[in-house]
Structures are given as structure tokens and as C-alpha cells.
Design a protein around this motif. Sequence first.
Motif, PDB file in Angstrom:
ATOM      1  N   ASP A 236       0.830  -1.351   0.144  1.00 16.35           N
ATOM      2  CA  ASP A 236       0.048  -0.013  -0.130  1.00 16.35           C
ATOM      3  C   ASP A 236       0.842   1.439   0.100  1.00 16.35           C
ATOM      4  OD1 ASP A 236      -2.409  -1.627   0.129  1.00 16.35           O
ATOM      5  OD2 ASP A 236      -2.467  -1.489   2.230  1.00 16.35           O
ATOM      6  N   ALA A 237       1.867   1.237   0.753  1.00 12.90           N
ATOM      7  CA  ALA A 237       2.612   2.277   0.936  1.00 12.90           C
ATOM      8  C   ALA A 237       3.501   2.581  -0.524  1.00 12.90           C
ATOM      9  CB  ALA A 237       4.045   2.248   1.720  1.00 12.90           C
ATOM     10  N   LEU A 238       3.747   1.573  -1.284  1.00 12.53           N
ATOM     11  CA  LEU A 238       4.532   1.709  -2.585  1.00 12.53           C
ATOM     12  C   LEU A 238       3.382   2.378  -3.606  1.00 12.53           C
ATOM     13  CD1 LEU A 238       6.326   0.969  -4.963  1.00 12.53           C
ATOM     14  CD2 LEU A 238       5.317  -1.408  -4.945  1.00 12.53           C
ATOM     15  N   GLU A 239       2.148   1.874  -3.618  1.00 14.38           N
ATOM     16  CA  GLU A 239       1.281   2.267  -4.422  1.00 14.38           C
ATOM     17  C   GLU A 239       1.062   3.930  -3.966  1.00 14.38           C
ATOM     18  OE1 GLU A 239      -3.318   2.054  -5.503  1.00 14.38           O
ATOM     19  OE2 GLU A 239      -2.827   0.422  -4.419  1.00 14.38           O
ATOM     20  N   ALA A 240       1.099   4.159  -2.478  1.00 19.45           N
ATOM     21  CA  ALA A 240       1.063   5.886  -2.067  1.00 19.45           C
ATOM     22  C   ALA A 240       2.192   6.665  -2.685  1.00 19.45           C
ATOM     23  CB  ALA A 240       0.754   5.706  -0.764  1.00 19.45           C
ATOM     24  N   ARG A 241       3.298   6.094  -2.610  1.00 19.32           N
ATOM     25  CA  ARG A 241       4.551   6.835  -3.272  1.00 19.32           C
ATOM     26  C   ARG A 241       4.455   7.115  -4.645  1.00 19.32           C
ATOM     27  NH1 ARG A 241       6.962   3.481   0.608  1.00 19.32           N
ATOM     28  NH2 ARG A 241       7.659   1.893  -1.050  1.00 19.32           N
TER      29      ARG A 241
END
Length: 265
Positions: A236-241
Motif C-alpha cells: 500500500d505504501a509503494l502504491e501511495a508513493r
Amino acid sequence: MSASDSPAADRSWLTAELTVIGQVTTASNVTLVCEAGGGGQRVVYKPERGERPLWDFPDGTLAGREVASYLVSQALGWGVIPETVLREGPFGPGMVQRWIDTAEDEPSPGLVDLCPVGAIPDGYREVLRALDPGGHPVSLVHADDARLQRMAVLDVLINNADRKGGHALLGLDGRVYGVDHGICLHTEPKLRTVLWGWAGEPVADELLTDITVLVKALPGELGERLAGLITDAEIDALEARGRALLDEPVMPLPASQRPIPWPAF
């Protein structure tokens, strides 16, 4: 698709028996150079049992993070990271990565280098100024190279906490490769890199197109493959970045008191 992953490339090392022929003694975790099969093809092998536990990366394995970073690079279509897999080796499961041949005599200056203050070579960007072990003022510089810039954008996406100068390789094939991605993809901001020369500058449109493809792929097969390597929160954090770069397509500025890994090379 990178040249290393093309159908014509020799990929027998994916299943061939590995024979240890050397060790990278400067690495913080066990890093072995192996010959795959009897054809002289070399690979880098990092067994999971040789990993030093890190309190701030408690989930999964460093080997898994290396493979996950490779999958992100491939999903972008950039081929920055050499082909990397999880497989069995002489000391159990671990990360195995295709060896990158480089010139015996590295060009000077290199992709990332030090030079006297005020003597920055043409085609290079200054990152910072410091004193060398002899007390002389020097500049940390890196090449103003589109291949290296793409690596810098990848580092933002995978939240690379350890982009040292020695982790950027100029292959004999003319490509620029990044290696050592064991401490990437954390949920918290941890970007530490020597590639700050483009900080505050726009991300190229063609790279944004590729990032759009990555973000759209994460809820599907790519996300499923990553789920076996990193946590759901990290995906999820990868997608957010990725979405943050698309919303504000500018390379970030250093945001911590330790924006560069140590040692820098």
C-alpha cells in the motif's frame, strides 16, 4: 524488458547448481559470488541464513526485499536492477542475482565520485561538500545521466534506504544497473541516497507514464507476487508513493538529518 531478461539471454543460472568462488567481504550481510553450472556464468548469492537482523526491518527477509525491488523495476519497464530471484543455494534459500560485468579500469570520474571543490567535471551534479580523510574539501558528485536519473526515481518509489555510490554499476553492455536493495520498501520514509542531484526538479513525462502503469498493476498480479515478499502495508505504501509522484511530479528534497547512507561508497 531489459536485455538481461530477453528470451535470448542465458538464464540457465536460474536452476543450475551454484558453486561458491568468492565472497564480498565489505558487505554487511553474507554475500557470495558463485559460478552457476559449468559454463563459467557468475551470480551473486545472498543466503537468508547470512542476514543480520535489523530492528527497523523486522518483516520478511532482505532477500525477499531484493526480489520485490526487482519486480518493481521490471513492472516499470526500466530494467535498472539485474534479474533477481529467490532460489536454493549451497547454504539454503536466498537471493540470487545475475552478475554484472564492469570494466576492470573504471572510467574516471565514475558514475558517483569525489572531486576537489570547485572542480566539478562537465556533465556532473554536486550533491554535497565535505572533508576527505586528509582534511581536504571535496565535492560528492554524480553523473547528470538519464540512466542514473531513472535509478534515482526508482529509489524514491521503493524507498531505498541505502543507495551508496558503489551500488550504481556501469555494465560492459552500456547499461547502468543498481544493486543491493535489501533495505527498501518500508512503510515509513527512509530514503537515503547519493543521487540527490535532481532534488526539486520535475520528473520526466515518460517516467510518469511508466509509474502510471506500475500503480495500475499493483492491485493485480504484481501485487499478488509482491505479497509473498513484503507486507500488505508495504505494498500500500509503494502504491501511495507512486500516486504521490503522479500528483506532484517533482523529485523530493532531503527530509531527514541523515539523507545519505554511510559510508557513501
